[in-house]
Write an enzyme that holds these catalytic residues in place. Structure first.
Site, PDB file in Angstrom:
ATOM      1  N   ASP A 115       0.818  -1.209   0.000  1.00 15.22           N
ATOM      2  CA  ASP A 115       0.000   0.000   0.000  1.00 15.22           C
ATOM      3  C   ASP A 115       0.853   1.262   0.000  1.00 15.22           C
ATOM      4  OD1 ASP A 115      -2.189  -1.602   0.021  1.00 15.22           O
ATOM      5  OD2 ASP A 115      -2.736  -1.243   2.114  1.00 15.22           O
ATOM      6  N   ALA A 116       1.983   1.225   0.722  1.00 15.77           N
ATOM      7  CA  ALA A 116       2.830   2.419   0.823  1.00 15.77           C
ATOM      8  C   ALA A 116       3.350   2.843  -0.546  1.00 15.77           C
ATOM      9  CB  ALA A 116       3.992   2.151   1.776  1.00 15.77           C
ATOM     10  N   GLU A 117       3.682   1.875  -1.410  1.00 14.47           N
ATOM     11  CA  GLU A 117       4.169   2.192  -2.757  1.00 14.47           C
ATOM     12  C   GLU A 117       3.039   2.774  -3.597  1.00 14.47           C
ATOM     13  OE1 GLU A 117       6.972   2.173  -6.057  1.00 14.47           O
ATOM     14  OE2 GLU A 117       7.066   2.332  -3.877  1.00 14.47           O
ATOM     15  N   ASP A 151       0.415   4.393  -2.419  1.00 15.92           N
ATOM     16  CA  ASP A 151       0.172   5.740  -1.883  1.00 15.92           C
ATOM     17  C   ASP A 151       1.219   6.734  -2.384  1.00 15.92           C
ATOM     18  OD1 ASP A 151      -2.040   4.849  -0.486  1.00 15.92           O
ATOM     19  OD2 ASP A 151      -0.938   4.502   1.374  1.00 15.92           O
ATOM     20  N   GLU A 170     -12.892   5.674  14.537  1.00  8.68           N
ATOM     21  CA  GLU A 170     -13.087   4.232  14.385  1.00  8.68           C
ATOM     22  C   GLU A 170     -11.808   3.574  13.882  1.00  8.68           C
ATOM     23  OE1 GLU A 170     -16.836   3.520  12.091  1.00  8.68           O
ATOM     24  OE2 GLU A 170     -16.958   5.710  12.194  1.00  8.68           O
ATOM     25  N   LYS A 211      -9.590   1.614  11.256  1.00 10.65           N
ATOM     26  CA  LYS A 211      -9.570   1.456   9.800  1.00 10.65           C
ATOM     27  C   LYS A 211      -9.256  -0.004   9.498  1.00 10.65           C
ATOM     28  CE  LYS A 211      -7.920   3.297   5.454  1.00 10.65           C
ATOM     29  NZ  LYS A 211      -7.763   1.974   4.859  1.00 10.65           N
ATOM     30  N   ARG A 214     -17.668  -2.426  -3.279  1.00  7.58           N
ATOM     31  CA  ARG A 214     -17.541  -1.018  -3.666  1.00  7.58           C
ATOM     32  C   ARG A 214     -17.323  -0.886  -5.173  1.00  7.58           C
ATOM     33  NH1 ARG A 214     -12.961   1.817  -0.685  1.00  7.58           N
ATOM     34  NH2 ARG A 214     -14.542   2.533   0.791  1.00  7.58           N
ATOM     35  N   LYS A 222     -14.052  10.947  11.611  1.00  8.05           N
ATOM     36  CA  LYS A 222     -15.211  11.530  10.929  1.00  8.05           C
ATOM     37  C   LYS A 222     -15.854  12.596  11.814  1.00  8.05           C
ATOM     38  CE  LYS A 222     -16.332   6.925   9.112  1.00  8.05           C
ATOM     39  NZ  LYS A 222     -17.320   5.827   9.175  1.00  8.05           N
ATOM     40  N   CYS A 271      16.849 -31.556  10.423  1.00  3.40           N
ATOM     41  CA  CYS A 271      18.142 -32.170  10.710  1.00  3.40           C
ATOM     42  C   CYS A 271      17.890 -33.429  11.531  1.00  3.40           C
ATOM     43  CB  CYS A 271      19.015 -31.187  11.488  1.00  3.40           C
ATOM     44  SG  CYS A 271      20.429 -31.939  12.313  1.00  3.40           S
TER      45      CYS A 271
END
EC number: 6.5.1.2
Length: 673
Positions: free
Chosen positions: A32-34, A36, A113, A115, A136, A290, A426
């Protein structure tokens, strides 16, 4: 200008590709960071050049196109996404913008709330009955997933209570609790099925199954967080009060939602949730803030793709991109050989990560990983960082294949992989220094013999100096020997000798757990101890006798018998309970369930989810004292399941088997009965 247009087009193409991978295929290629970061670059360029904004730009819409396999649903009220803030300074800027738009300096009241990291869905109720569920999609058109959503037991098929609107569209998040996710992946590994990278992908993949019978087997749950369409009825003019109304009608609402007034209260809520994040039992990636007053929400309105009255206040990214420099192989307590990726250090969830587990050879093959690859690494809470994906298009020409060792990297013994098992081991046993170290660390750990002060570094020195070769040798250590260790003075050495002496007074269950038998955890050790009562009876038990113990199946019985049959293990056990060392425990007290006046007496009970009023250990102890057998898994033999917050697959299985389920509050009431 041409270079700017080209840059904007490249960003749009890249974002559309990643949206399709994420929303439609449920197979994201970047964290997600990339995503964003790319979106932030595009927004900045479009902000500087508004004449270049187009209607189909990713900044102007919510998601990706719906799957053709599902009927399409047009949202009567668009399902918009939220803008993000990533730090306190950005949140305070959002707070100030809202105040400025309202032309007020008064403190603002928000509903805050969690996320949730799942899949946003719309639930349409007509006269209180669930008639349609949809994803959605792109915010305007979604996918009809009604048949699948009806299998999620957390979602009521009919609302209960008074004053239910004629048409009410509830919005919320379908997600998968961590416990259910882990169990589902474990079962998939055993059956060579699909392994999901994270609970979000698992939830999205589960809800988009064309066969609802598959969805029904997945441990999905739901929290609602808002409303879309409303006809033929009224709702409170406070978002918080609306959530409480939904709860009264039977819709699940997170109990972590909170009304906060002023920026300081919101920031305090954010910090507390971030601190508690790993204890929730499900993934979140921030908090949603909100404006609580619906009239103020309507005054503030919307921008193209998001409301002005809300924002997602995100936590530091739990996934990042980095490169695999090398792969090494570690040997654990039971001989399991685990490949570990050595990474270019990268900041993930606030921590520098330079190593990540690769689990086993099958996982390396599934990922298609090579040394030199660019990968996505994930760190969630206290979970060991792991590689969850490879960015194949960034593979260098000199990337190297990962070769799994045929011989133990520590002792040189043969490596064996039993048919049907994912883990290679092993075969050296206690002759392997790595296994010896880990076995001894386990033996003295808090839940085993609980030797106060005997830390990992001390164990490592004792093995490396060859003072200790098996658990019995620990009790032959003198203060003089211990004083020769690093940072160990005479007083500390004597304290450790005293702690070893004290640990000899234990319980049969702790002793069995300390031995480190494969697949025998605390609950199984307690069941073995309770069933056999004495060490002699356990040592004499064959596989069929072992299988009579609650929650002990064929595999655990075989591992237990194999451990007890090994000559070295027999020798160590006899030494530990000999007069020389003298580990001992009280004679068994037989609890006759019929003689205990308790609603739990004689019942096999399973705990699942997070408990808020008691710790898991406290609950187990109190239930056991009242004659219950506390098990770690749900089966046909289970009488009762106690479900805490975010209960996962155990709750689903209990419901499928028709087993009685109570919540924590009812357990507390019955404990006091």
């Amino acid at each position: 200008m041409e270079s700017i247009i080209q840059q904007i087009n490249q960003l749009r193409t890249s974002l559309r590709h990643h949206e399709y991978q994420y929303h439609v295929l449920d197979a994201p290629e970047v964290p997600d960071a990339e995503y964003d970061r790319l979106m932030g670059e595009l927004r900045a360029l479009e902000s500087a050049h508004p004449e270049l904004i187009t209607a189909d730009s990713p900044t102007q819409r919510v998601g990706a196109a719906p799957l053709a396999a599902f009927d399409q649903v047009r949202h009567e009220v668009p399902m918009l996404s939220l803008d993000n803030v990533f730090d306190e300074e950005s949140f305070l800027a959002f707070y100030k913008r809202v105040q400025d738009r309202l032309k007020s300096s008064d403190p603002l009241t928000f509903c805050c709330e969690l996320k949730l990291d799942g899949l946003a869905v719309s639930l349409l109720y007509e006269d209180g009955e669930l008639v349609r569920a949809a994803t959605r999609g792109d915010g305007t058109t979604g996918e009809n997933i009604t048949s699948n959503v009806r299998t999620i037991r957390a979602i009521p098929l009919r609302l209960t209570g008074d004053n239910i609107p004629r048409r009410l569209e509830v919005r919320g998040e379908v997600f998968m609790p961590q416990a259910g996710f882990e169990q589902m992946n474990e079962e998939a590994r055993r059956k060579d099925g699909k392994i999901f990278a994270n609970p979000r992908n698992a939830a999205a993949g589960s809800i988009r199954q064309l066969d609802p019978r598959i969805t029904a087997k997945r441990p999905l749950t739901f929290f609602c967080y808002g409303v879309g369409l409303l006809e033929g009825g009224e709702l409170p003019r406070s978002h918080w009060q609306r959530l409480m109304q939904f709860k009264d009608w039977g819709l699940p609402v997170s109990d972590r939602a909170k009304r906060c007034t002023g920026s300081d209260e919101v920031l305090a809520f954010y910090r507390q949730v971030e601190q508690d994040r790993t204890q929730l039992g499900f993934d979140i990636d921030g908090v949603v803030v909100k404006i609580d007053d619906i009239d103020l929400q309507e005054t503030l309105g919307f921008v193209a793709r998001a409301p002005r009255w809300a924002t997602a206040f995100k936590f530091p990214a739990q996934e990042q991109i980095t490169q695999v420099r090398e792969v090494e192989f570690q040997v654990g307590r039971t001989g399991a050989i685990t490949p570990v990726a050595r990474l270019e250090p990268v900041l993930v969830a606030g921590v520098i990560v330079s190593n990540a587990t690769l689990h086993n050879a099958d996982e390396i093959e599934r990922l298609g990983l090579r040394i030199g690859d660019t990968v996505i690494v994930r760190r969630a809470g206290d979970v060991i960082p792991q590689v969850v994906g490879v960015i194949a298009e960034r593979r260098p020409a000199d990337a190297r294949e990962i070769l799994f060792p045929q011989h133990c990297p520590v002792c040189g013994s043969d490596v064996e992989r039993v048919e049907g098992e994912a883990v290679a081991r092993c075969t050296g046993g206690l002759i392997c220094a790595a296994q010896r170290k880990e076995a001894l660390k386990h033996f003295v750990s808090r839940r085993a013999l609980d030797v106060d002060g005997m830390g990992d570094k001390i164990i490592e020195q004792l093995v490396e100096k060859e003072y200790v070769k098996n658990p019995a040798d620990l009790f032959r250590l003198s203060a003089g020997i211990l004083t020769g260790l690093d940072r160990m003075g005479p007083k500390s050495a004597q304290n450790l000798v005293n702690a070893l002496e004290k640990s000899k007074q234990t319980t049969f269950a702790r002793f069995l757990y300390a031995l480190g038998i494969r697949e025998v955890g605390e609950a199984t050790a307690a069941n073995l101890a309770a069933h056999f009562g004495t060490l002699d009876k356990l040592l004499a038990a064959d596989i069929e006798a072992l299988k009579e113990v609650p929650e002990v199946g064929e595999i655990v019985a075989k591992h237990t018998r194999h451990f007890l049959d090994e000559e070295l293990n027999q020798q160590v056990i006899q030494e530990l309970v000999s007069d020389e060392i003298g580990i001992n425990w009280p004679a068994p007290v037989v609890i006759v369930a019929e003689e205990i006046d308790s609603p739990f007496a004689g019942k096999t009970v399973v705990l699942t989810g997070s408990l808020s009023q008691l710790s898991r250990d406290e609950a187990k102890d109190r239930l056991t004292a009242l004659g219950a057998k506390v098990s770690g898994s749900v089966s046909k033999k289970t009488d009762l399941v106690i479900a805490g917050e975010a209960a996962g697959s155990k709750l689903v299985k209990a419901q499928e088997l028709g087993i009685e389920v109570i919540d924590e509050a009812e357990m507390i009431r019955l404990l006091g009965a």
